[in-house]
Write a protein that holds these residues in place. Structure first.
Motif, short mmCIF file in Angstrom:
data_model
loop_
_atom_site.label_atom_id
_atom_site.label_comp_id
_atom_site.label_asym_id
_atom_site.label_seq_id
_atom_site.Cartn_x
_atom_site.Cartn_y
_atom_site.Cartn_z
N GLY A 38 94.18 26.49 -16.77
CA GLY A 38 94.37 26.28 -18.12
C GLY A 38 93.19 26.77 -18.94
O GLY A 38 93.20 27.36 -19.98
N ALA A 39 91.91 26.41 -18.37
CA ALA A 39 90.88 26.54 -19.15
C ALA A 39 90.45 28.12 -18.96
O ALA A 39 89.90 28.90 -20.09
N GLU A 40 90.82 28.72 -18.13
CA GLU A 40 90.59 30.18 -17.78
C GLU A 40 91.35 31.08 -18.50
O GLU A 40 90.92 32.09 -18.98
N LEU A 41 92.79 30.62 -18.88
CA LEU A 41 93.52 30.99 -19.89
C LEU A 41 93.33 30.78 -21.02
O LEU A 41 94.02 31.41 -22.01
N GLY A 42 92.55 29.60 -21.54
CA GLY A 42 92.42 29.33 -22.87
C GLY A 42 93.49 28.50 -23.48
O GLY A 42 93.75 28.39 -24.62
N ARG A 43 94.23 27.78 -22.50
CA ARG A 43 95.41 26.99 -22.91
C ARG A 43 95.04 25.61 -22.66
O ARG A 43 94.66 25.09 -21.39
N PRO A 44 95.11 24.77 -23.62
CA PRO A 44 94.40 23.33 -23.47
C PRO A 44 95.39 22.44 -22.69
O PRO A 44 95.02 21.41 -22.23
#
Length: 90
Positions: A38-44
Motif C-alpha cells: 500500500g505504501a509503495e502504491l500510495g494507497r493508505p
C-alpha cells in the motif's frame, strides 16, 4: 493500514516487569506485508482478497503483488477512489 482475515495469537508477552500486549501470527505478518505494498502504491488502506470477499464496502482490485515470504503474488484490494472535482466551488 492493511486489513486481512486470519488466525492470530494475542496477549501480554514479556517479563512480569515489562509486559507488552501484542498480536502475533501469520495473519499479522501478511497484513504487515500488505501495508508495504500500500505504501509503495500510495494507497493508505489496502486489503487482502479474503478481507475483500468478506467486506460489504466498495473495494477494487489494484492488481497482484509479490509479498515477501509468500510463494505466489497475491491480489490486493483498496477502497474505490471517487473523484468529485466537478463539484468544487469556484
Amino acid at each position: 493500514m492493511a486489513l486481512h482475515l486470519g488466525d492470530v495469537s494475542y496477549g501480554n508477552i514479556g517479563a512480569p516487569a515489562r509486559l507488552d500486549f501484542t498480536v502475533i501470527g501469520p495473519a499479522v505478518n501478511h497484513a504487515a506485508r500488505l501495508e508495504k505494498v500500500g505504501a509503495e502504491l500510495g494507497r493508505p488502506v489496502v486489503t487482502s482478497a479474503s478481507f475483500a470477499a468478506a467486506s460489504k464496502e466498495g473495494l477494487e482490485s489494484i492488481g497482484r503483488h509479490a509479498l515477501r515470504g509468500v510463494a505466489e503474488p497475491q491480489e490486493v484490494f483498496a477502497p474505490i477512489i471517487t473523484r468529485y472535482s466537478q463539484f468544487r466551488s469556484a
